[in-house]
Design a protein around this motif. Structure first.
Motif, PDB file in Angstrom:
ATOM      1  N   UNK A 192      89.696  95.084  83.468  1.00 53.52           N
ATOM      2  CA  UNK A 192      90.122  96.147  82.307  1.00 53.52           C
ATOM      3  C   UNK A 192      91.362  96.877  82.178  1.00 53.52           C
ATOM      4  N   UNK A 193      92.373  97.337  83.043  1.00 49.07           N
ATOM      5  CA  UNK A 193      93.478  97.227  83.035  1.00 49.07           C
ATOM      6  C   UNK A 193      94.809  96.424  81.776  1.00 49.07           C
ATOM      7  N   UNK A 194      94.216  95.043  82.147  1.00 47.04           N
ATOM      8  CA  UNK A 194      94.973  94.034  81.386  1.00 47.04           C
ATOM      9  C   UNK A 194      94.729  94.940  80.083  1.00 47.04           C
ATOM     10  N   UNK A 195      93.854  94.985  78.996  1.00 48.61           N
ATOM     11  CA  UNK A 195      92.920  95.975  77.941  1.00 48.61           C
ATOM     12  C   UNK A 195      93.809  96.966  77.691  1.00 48.61           C
ATOM     13  N   UNK A 196      94.259  97.375  78.671  1.00 53.72           N
ATOM     14  CA  UNK A 196      94.473  99.002  78.548  1.00 53.72           C
ATOM     15  C   UNK A 196      95.368  99.274  76.881  1.00 53.72           C
ATOM     16  N   UNK A 197      96.340  98.708  77.518  1.00 55.07           N
ATOM     17  CA  UNK A 197      97.205  99.118  75.404  1.00 55.07           C
ATOM     18  C   UNK A 197      96.753  98.709  74.082  1.00 55.07           C
ATOM     19  N   UNK A 198      96.301  96.848  74.254  1.00 53.85           N
ATOM     20  CA  UNK A 198      95.424  96.604  73.223  1.00 53.85           C
ATOM     21  C   UNK A 198      94.692  97.883  72.564  1.00 53.85           C
ATOM     22  N   UNK A 199      93.560  98.175  73.660  1.00 56.90           N
ATOM     23  CA  UNK A 199      92.464  99.267  73.620  1.00 56.90           C
ATOM     24  C   UNK A 199      93.008 100.349  72.807  1.00 56.90           C
ATOM     25  N   UNK A 200      93.544 101.006  73.711  1.00 54.23           N
ATOM     26  CA  UNK A 200      94.697 102.220  72.710  1.00 54.23           C
ATOM     27  C   UNK A 200      95.479 101.692  71.376  1.00 54.23           C
TER      28      UNK A 200
END
Length: 227
Positions: free
Chosen positions: A1-9
């Motif tokens: 999930x950490x991999x998607x953190x910036x994209x989700x932001x």
């Protein structure tokens, strides 16, 4: 999930941008409605206008805002074709780095590990500068989509930056040129229209220019097949 953190932001911020209604102020309709005030203010505060345009272009590219072309129009309208193109191009190029890196963090591992995707990825990586120039020059590929795909394919950041700057130059010049004519156009009752880029006299030369960037890939492929 950490991999998607910036994209989700970035997605959350873009959604908030729409929910808050701020997108209505970053539209062609708003530019046309307030064009007299904007022009007069920009004439009195030219440096501030250039800095605000830079910030808006950078932010729109960073958030993958679909209506970001309005800032190219605004650039031509308030600063002229030359300076407007330079400011917008710098903003868009720097801003594009954000979704590129977010996508690379989220998806590059998946592309590298999948057997079939890995083969395609390696081919694109081998010819990345030519493919990037092709999709940047061709007006049918959305700016935000190219940023995300380039990141997912784990292309080199340096190559991504310079191909974005060079490849987006023709369409940015066209957009700022349309914006520079807004004063005359709206005085005569004509609204600015960015669809001009899809008219045959502009679209065909741009596409032909883009196709030229694929010649090195084609020649290399023919050379390998002949061996």
């Amino acid at each position: 999930m950490k991999r998607f953190s910036w994209l989700i932001f970035l997605i959350v911020v873009l959604l908030l941008f729409y929910i808050s209604g701020l997108h209505r102020h970053a539209s062609l309709a708003a530019l046309q409605h307030h064009h007299v005030w904007i022009k007069n203010w920009a004439l009195q505060h030219r440096i501030s206008a250039a800095l605000i345009l830079l910030a808006c272009s950078l932010s729109a590219a960073a958030l993958s805002y679909p209506g970001m072309a309005v800032f190219a129009l605004a650039g031509g309208f308030i600063l002229g074709i030359d300076l407007g193109t330079l400011i917008v191009l710098i903003g868009n190029t720097i801003g594009a780095i954000v979704p590129f890196l977010a996508s690379r963090q989220a998806f590059s591992y998946t592309f590298d590990q999948h057997p079939k995707l890995n083969k395609t990825t390696r081919h694109v990586q081998q010819h990345q500068c030519w493919y990037l120039l092709f999709v940047r020059i061709t007006p049918v590929f959305p700016f935000w989509l190219v940023n995300l795909v380039a990141g997912a394919l784990n292309l080199r950041l340096r190559t991504f930056i310079w191909t974005t700057g060079i490849g987006c130059l023709p369409s940015t010049v066209i957009a700022t040129a349309v914006g520079s004519g807004m004063n005359t156009g709206m005085t005569q009752g004509n609204a600015a229209n960015l669809n001009i880029i899809f008219q045959p006299e502009i679209f065909i030369p741009l596409t032909a220019l883009a196709l030229l960037t694929l010649i090195p890939i084609t020649c290399k492929g023919l050379d390998l097949s002949s061996k």
